[in-house]
Design a protein around this motif. Structure first.
Motif, PDB file in Angstrom:
ATOM      1  N   LEU A 173      -4.108 -39.511  -6.605  1.00 36.51           N
ATOM      2  CA  LEU A 173      -4.466 -38.782  -5.350  1.00 36.51           C
ATOM      3  C   LEU A 173      -4.524 -37.210  -5.624  1.00 36.51           C
ATOM      4  CD1 LEU A 173      -4.511 -39.027  -2.371  1.00 36.51           C
ATOM      5  CD2 LEU A 173      -2.062 -38.730  -2.233  1.00 36.51           C
ATOM      6  N   SER A 174      -3.871 -36.661  -6.521  1.00 38.87           N
ATOM      7  CA  SER A 174      -4.058 -35.373  -6.839  1.00 38.87           C
ATOM      8  C   SER A 174      -5.522 -35.077  -7.380  1.00 38.87           C
ATOM      9  CB  SER A 174      -2.987 -34.821  -8.082  1.00 38.87           C
ATOM     10  OG  SER A 174      -3.090 -35.381  -9.178  1.00 38.87           O
ATOM     11  N   PHE A 175      -5.909 -36.066  -8.118  1.00 34.07           N
ATOM     12  CA  PHE A 175      -7.443 -35.668  -8.754  1.00 34.07           C
ATOM     13  C   PHE A 175      -8.259 -36.101  -7.649  1.00 34.07           C
ATOM     14  CE2 PHE A 175      -5.346 -35.672 -12.804  1.00 34.07           C
ATOM     15  CZ  PHE A 175      -6.063 -34.712 -13.440  1.00 34.07           C
ATOM     16  N   ALA A 176      -8.082 -37.107  -6.972  1.00 32.11           N
ATOM     17  CA  ALA A 176      -9.061 -37.474  -5.753  1.00 32.11           C
ATOM     18  C   ALA A 176      -9.244 -36.218  -4.664  1.00 32.11           C
ATOM     19  CB  ALA A 176      -8.462 -38.755  -5.151  1.00 32.11           C
ATOM     20  N   PHE A 177      -7.958 -35.931  -4.376  1.00 30.40           N
ATOM     21  CA  PHE A 177      -8.131 -34.603  -3.433  1.00 30.40           C
ATOM     22  C   PHE A 177      -9.001 -33.503  -4.015  1.00 30.40           C
ATOM     23  CE2 PHE A 177      -6.372 -30.314  -2.364  1.00 30.40           C
ATOM     24  CZ  PHE A 177      -6.205 -30.399  -1.254  1.00 30.40           C
TER      25      PHE A 177
END
Length: 348
Positions: free
Chosen positions: A312-316
């Motif tokens: 999720l951190s990379f997707a954000f």
């Protein structure tokens, strides 16, 4: 990185080299694979005949498995040949991680962009810098939970575990340089978006283009906004690079990417990548017609499968790249903050 369909591409080497082995992809140019402990489980390494040895393109991460892979190569297909020079394309750990060890173990000098060298050095010396309150506030203000903010703010510590200490000196390589390797000339290009000042190498004589992670055959490279450059436009820079490469590289060139298989069809692939990102921007534009969204609230619009906090951190960060590109084009604008959370709405 996202998987995408491919058309009009050809793959002259349908199987990768086995561990510890190489495939000659052009006269005097060898392809090897180094394992990675990630979902993307390998990085491609290229070796270019250079006098009495081989010049190396990229390294793998700085762990024991990668060291063992290099020792298998140097005692196997590269036995009796020295590693003359190490060219690193960009500062991500799967490409620069073992540069220090290769220099120490084989005496191989490092050549890379100034951005790559200083970027790696900066993170290595200050792995906790992104934990500063100003950076944490950036992620919280754009809708990330405290749990995911903790993950993205501490990525520097994971980076430190994947890179060996860099050599104390390096030789700078700049776009526009022409390198002579093994009697052939390689024109240096650089591209942004995936990594700043990522180096690529084109040898017209051999008909090859070492594209690093800028153009991959079946996945799209991660394009991200980070808290240190909150208004940056990496997606705009990436799309500009694709346009430039489509013009600069002849259509029949063999593309040697940093991951997956070598291929032909650069222009078609650049068009597919640009269309992929245009489609993601359309999804965002449609979502905000139903009301303002924070960047975090737009993540499931672009990424429909469940994501763990690390993913999720990379997707954000990738969604933020699309938002910033659309803000620059006037397709989005910031709405009035609510409860301290920033949201975007259609531009006027």
């Amino acid at each position: 990185m996202h998987a995408t369909d491919t058309h009009e591409l050809s793959f002259p080497f349908p199987e990768p080299p086995a561990p510890g082995q190489v495939i000659e992809v052009a006269p005097g140019v060898l392809w090897a694979r180094i394992p990675l402990p990630f979902r993307l489980n390998h990085v491609n390494i290229y070796l270019i005949e250079d006098g009495d040895g081989f010049a190396v393109i990229d390294t793998g991460i700085g762990d024991e498995a990668t060291k063992a892979a290099w020792l298998a190569l140097t005692s196997g297909p590269l036995a009796g040949r020295r590693l003359t020079r190490l060219f690193v394309t960009h500062f991500h750990p799967d490409h620069i991680g073992l540069a220090g060890w290769l220099h120490e173990h084989f005496g191989t000098p490092l050549l890379t962009s100034q951005t790559s060298y200083l970027g790696c050095l900066n993170i290595s010396l200050s792995p906790g810098a992104s934990e500063a309150p100003v950076y944490r506030e950036f992620y919280l203000r754009h809708g990330l939970s405290p749990e995911v903010t903790e993950v993205v703010s501490t990525l520097g510590h994971g980076y430190l575990k994947q890179v060996s200490p860099l050599p104390p000196t390096f030789t700078r390589v700049v776009a526009g340089d022409v390198l002579r390797i093994g009697g052939r000339e390689f024109a240096v290009l650089s591209g942004d978006g995936h990594a700043p000042e990522q180096l690529m190498f084109h040898c017209a004589e051999a008909g090859i283009f070492l594209a690093a992670d800028q153009v991959l055959a079946k996945i799209t490279p991660n394009i991200s906004v980070w808290a240190v450059d909150p208004e940056g436009d990496p997606l705009g820079l990436y799309l500009r690079s694709l346009r430039q490469l489509s013009v600069a590289i002849p259509p029949d060139t063999l593309i040697l990417p940093g991951h997956q298989l070598p291929f032909r069809g650069l222009q078609a692939r650049c068009a597919e990548l640009a269309a992929h990102h245009a489609d993601r921007c359309r999804l965002i534009a449609e979502a905000v017609t139903h009301g303002p969204h924070s960047v975090a609230e737009l993540v499931p619009v672009m990424f429909t499968r469940p994501l763990d906090p690390h993913q999720l951190s990379f997707a954000f960060s990738e969604v933020f790249a699309h938002v910033n590109a659309m803000l620059r084009l006037g397709e989005l604008q910031w709405a009035a903050p609510q409860a301290g959370i920033m949201r975007v709405e259609p531009g006027r």
